[in-house]
Design a protein around this motif. Structure first.
Motif, PDB file in Angstrom:
ATOM      1  N   LYS A 171       0.827  -1.192   0.000  1.00 32.85           N
ATOM      2  CA  LYS A 171       0.000   0.000   0.000  1.00 32.85           C
ATOM      3  C   LYS A 171       0.872   1.258   0.000  1.00 32.85           C
ATOM      4  CE  LYS A 171      -3.794   1.913   2.639  1.00 32.85           C
ATOM      5  NZ  LYS A 171      -4.498   1.827   3.918  1.00 32.85           N
ATOM      6  N   GLN A 172       1.918   1.232   0.783  1.00 31.07           N
ATOM      7  CA  GLN A 172       2.758   2.426   0.919  1.00 31.07           C
ATOM      8  C   GLN A 172       3.684   2.651  -0.265  1.00 31.07           C
ATOM      9  OE1 GLN A 172       1.013   4.049   3.289  1.00 31.07           O
ATOM     10  NE2 GLN A 172       2.989   4.952   3.745  1.00 31.07           N
ATOM     11  N   THR A 173       4.070   1.543  -0.934  1.00 33.58           N
ATOM     12  CA  THR A 173       5.106   1.680  -1.958  1.00 33.58           C
ATOM     13  C   THR A 173       4.685   1.150  -3.323  1.00 33.58           C
ATOM     14  OG1 THR A 173       6.067  -0.509  -1.573  1.00 33.58           O
ATOM     15  CG2 THR A 173       6.849   1.279  -0.171  1.00 33.58           C
ATOM     16  N   SER A 192       7.636  -2.734  11.353  1.00 30.43           N
ATOM     17  CA  SER A 192       7.881  -1.338  10.976  1.00 30.43           C
ATOM     18  C   SER A 192       6.611  -0.508  11.109  1.00 30.43           C
ATOM     19  CB  SER A 192       8.512  -1.231   9.585  1.00 30.43           C
ATOM     20  OG  SER A 192       7.886  -2.079   8.692  1.00 30.43           O
ATOM     21  N   SER A 193       5.747  -0.927  12.022  1.00 28.63           N
ATOM     22  CA  SER A 193       4.555  -0.131  12.337  1.00 28.63           C
ATOM     23  C   SER A 193       4.947   1.011  13.267  1.00 28.63           C
ATOM     24  CB  SER A 193       3.533  -1.019  13.048  1.00 28.63           C
ATOM     25  OG  SER A 193       4.090  -1.459  14.281  1.00 28.63           O
ATOM     26  N   ASN A 194       4.053   1.968  13.403  1.00 29.71           N
ATOM     27  CA  ASN A 194       4.288   3.056  14.360  1.00 29.71           C
ATOM     28  C   ASN A 194       4.530   2.497  15.753  1.00 29.71           C
ATOM     29  OD1 ASN A 194       4.001   5.142  12.575  1.00 29.71           O
ATOM     30  ND2 ASN A 194       1.774   5.220  12.802  1.00 29.71           N
ATOM     31  N   THR A 195       3.724   1.492  16.127  1.00 25.23           N
ATOM     32  CA  THR A 195       3.836   0.924  17.480  1.00 25.23           C
ATOM     33  C   THR A 195       5.253   0.406  17.716  1.00 25.23           C
ATOM     34  OG1 THR A 195       1.558   0.202  17.219  1.00 25.23           O
ATOM     35  CG2 THR A 195       2.770  -0.727  19.084  1.00 25.23           C
ATOM     36  N   ALA A 196       5.779  -0.397  16.758  1.00 22.35           N
ATOM     37  CA  ALA A 196       7.120  -0.974  16.941  1.00 22.35           C
ATOM     38  C   ALA A 196       8.178   0.113  16.929  1.00 22.35           C
ATOM     39  CB  ALA A 196       7.390  -1.998  15.851  1.00 22.35           C
ATOM     40  N   MET A 197       8.014   1.088  16.041  1.00 25.47           N
ATOM     41  CA  MET A 197       9.054   2.125  15.946  1.00 25.47           C
ATOM     42  C   MET A 197       9.070   3.018  17.185  1.00 25.47           C
ATOM     43  SD  MET A 197       9.685   3.016  12.002  1.00 25.47           S
ATOM     44  CE  MET A 197       8.092   2.915  11.251  1.00 25.47           C
ATOM     45  N   LYS A 198       7.883   3.252  17.760  1.00 27.65           N
ATOM     46  CA  LYS A 198       7.835   4.033  18.999  1.00 27.65           C
ATOM     47  C   LYS A 198       8.521   3.271  20.121  1.00 27.65           C
ATOM     48  CE  LYS A 198       3.766   6.771  18.512  1.00 27.65           C
ATOM     49  NZ  LYS A 198       2.383   6.365  18.408  1.00 27.65           N
ATOM     50  N   LYS A 199       8.266   1.957  20.136  1.00 30.56           N
ATOM     51  CA  LYS A 199       8.789   1.135  21.214  1.00 30.56           C
ATOM     52  C   LYS A 199      10.310   1.000  21.144  1.00 30.56           C
ATOM     53  CE  LYS A 199       7.624  -3.241  23.364  1.00 30.56           C
ATOM     54  NZ  LYS A 199       6.892  -4.491  23.170  1.00 30.56           N
ATOM     55  N   HIS A 200      10.832   0.807  19.935  1.00 33.77           N
ATOM     56  CA  HIS A 200      12.252   0.460  19.817  1.00 33.77           C
ATOM     57  C   HIS A 200      13.130   1.574  19.271  1.00 33.77           C
ATOM     58  CE1 HIS A 200      11.145  -3.548  20.879  1.00 33.77           C
ATOM     59  NE2 HIS A 200      10.314  -3.643  19.859  1.00 33.77           N
ATOM     60  N   ALA A 201      12.551   2.553  18.577  1.00 35.28           N
ATOM     61  CA  ALA A 201      13.401   3.566  17.949  1.00 35.28           C
ATOM     62  C   ALA A 201      12.986   4.972  18.359  1.00 35.28           C
ATOM     63  CB  ALA A 201      13.349   3.408  16.427  1.00 35.28           C
ATOM     64  N   SER A 254       5.531   4.578   8.124  1.00 30.46           N
ATOM     65  CA  SER A 254       5.327   3.262   8.723  1.00 30.46           C
ATOM     66  C   SER A 254       4.901   2.289   7.628  1.00 30.46           C
ATOM     67  CB  SER A 254       4.250   3.405   9.787  1.00 30.46           C
ATOM     68  OG  SER A 254       3.395   2.308   9.758  1.00 30.46           O
ATOM     69  N   GLU A 255       5.422   1.074   7.662  1.00 34.73           N
ATOM     70  CA  GLU A 255       4.982   0.068   6.687  1.00 34.73           C
ATOM     71  C   GLU A 255       4.405  -1.163   7.389  1.00 34.73           C
ATOM     72  OE1 GLU A 255       7.816  -0.659   3.483  1.00 34.73           O
ATOM     73  OE2 GLU A 255       7.999   1.492   3.150  1.00 34.73           O
TER      74      GLU A 255
END
Ligand code: 5GP
Length: 367
Positions: free
Chosen positions: A212-214, A292-301, A310-311
């Motif tokens: 969807k994103q790419t 690479s969702s927002n949730t994972a990126m907020k948590k780890h990065a 976000s993908e």
């Protein structure tokens, strides 16, 4: 029509703009997903599902190791690729690609407390310097771990190929799973640079939004068929990663020539998956999200970097209880598929497979 195969790759838009040739191509050949096919039943001498063996022995091209087990791998997502999951999956001789966010000390403790599970886990790493040094630390601390899962969203970069090569040189006797790619030439490239198993799949995952994103992707069954053919020619293996929604999809992945399968979403509602149970209107759910969702990126990065989007999705999946029940359902379905097509072992499945293209999978009259 009876067009020669070469003509099937049509040059749909070759034109000159300011003297520069631009060549946009369309591949006309039909590419398939699991939903587009069924397995054709075949006569067989098998009398019962209990005659089917789902264990298989693999001999890896680079590591020179052998491994015997049921070639299902739980995805290295922080929700499902957990040590708790690994302890359970080892009982079924299945692998867990442990997510990359455990500390070296947590690895040490796991290896000491669950030594029987160690042959069934893979250490995951991306290509960052941080990931590489942590990989070295984990492998040095836990010498019984023999699988490395080198994992990036886009396995097509030169940088990734050189990372595979570096890890191969550093850890010559470890079995390297590397990906993700979806085409034959890149499968060959990764195997030639040190991968024993190439992970196949861009965009088919249950919480993936890459397509969807790419707009980038490749129908998963065709990707598996084409990459498996390339890998086997070089003595390598492939792992179909993403998009397996039921035991039938797993059977089709093996039928397409996949040696291993990787699944994430199917395990997301289990007790062994991380994440609290949420109760709503008397129904239980568990949270699940893409890496690479927002949730994972907020948590780890600490959030989504400005230059990227976000993908991955964040979803809530129905609570399913212990993983063992899902394993048994998957293995039962696979054994039954083998019986229908007359394969006594998993290794025989591709040879016994004829796919039929279909326009309908299931009767939906009762939903
Ligand atoms: P599933 O079994 O849930 O259909 O697919 C699992 C696979 O989805 C993983 O092994 C991984 O390859 C892929 N995946 C996990 N998280 C993400 C994400 O955030 N974005 C994308 N594009 N793929 C993801």
């Amino acid at each position: 029509s009876s067009l020669p195969r070469a003509a099937a790759v049509a040059t749909a838009g070759a034109f000159f703009a300011g003297g520069v040739a631009s060549c946009m191509r369309i591949e006309e050949e039909v590419k398939l997903d699991y939903k587009d096919v069924l397995l054709r039943p075949k006569r067989s001498t098998l009398r019962s599902r209990s005659e089917v063996s789902l264990d298989r022995t693999f001999h890896f091209r680079h590591s020179k190791r052998s491994w015997t087990g049921t070639p299902m791998i739980v995805a290295n997502m922080d929700t499902v690729g957990t040590f708790t999951m690994a302890t359970e999956m080892a009982k079924h001789h299945c692998i867990v690609a442990i997510h990359k966010h455990y500390t070296v000390d947590e690895w040490k403790q796991f290896a000491a407390e669950q030594p029987q599970a160690v042959p069934y886990v893979a250490v995951s790493a991306g290509t960052s310097a941080n990931d590489m040094s942590k990989l070295d630390a984990i492998l040095s601390t836990c010498p019984g771990v023999t699988f490395i899962c080198l994992d990036v969203a886009n396995g097509y970069s030169e940088f990734f190929v050189s990372a595979v090569k570096t890890v191969r040189e550093k850890w010559p006797q470890h079995t390297i799973i590397a990906g993700n790619v979806v085409t034959n030439e890149m499968t060959e490239e990764l195997i030639m640079h040190g991968a024993d198993i190439v992970k196949v799949g861009i965009g088919p995952g249950s919480v993936c939004t890459t397509r969807k994103q790419t707009g980038v992707g490749y129908p998963q069954l065709s990707a598996v068929i084409e990459c498996a053919d390339a890998a086997h020619g070089l003595g390598g293996y492939v792992c179909a990663d993403g998009g397996i929604t039921c035991p039938g999809d797993a059977a089709k992945a093996f039928g397409g020539g996949s040696d291993f399968i990787m699944m994430g979403g199917i395990w997301a509602g289990c007790d062994e998956a991380a994440g609290a149970i949420v109760e709503r209107n008397g129904q239980k759910f568990k949270q699940f999200y893409g890496m690479s969702s927002n949730t994972a990126m907020k948590k780890h990065a600490g959030g989504v970097a400005e230059y990227r989007s976000s993908e991955g999705k964040t979803v809530e999946v129905p609570y399913k209880g212990p993983a063992a029940a899902i394993v048994l359902d998957l293995l039962g379905g696979l054994r039954s598929a083998c019986t229908y097509i007359g394969a006594a072992t998993l290794e025989e499945v591709p040879r016994r497979t004829t796919f039929i293209r279909v326009t309908q999978q299931l009767n939906q009259v009762f939903g």
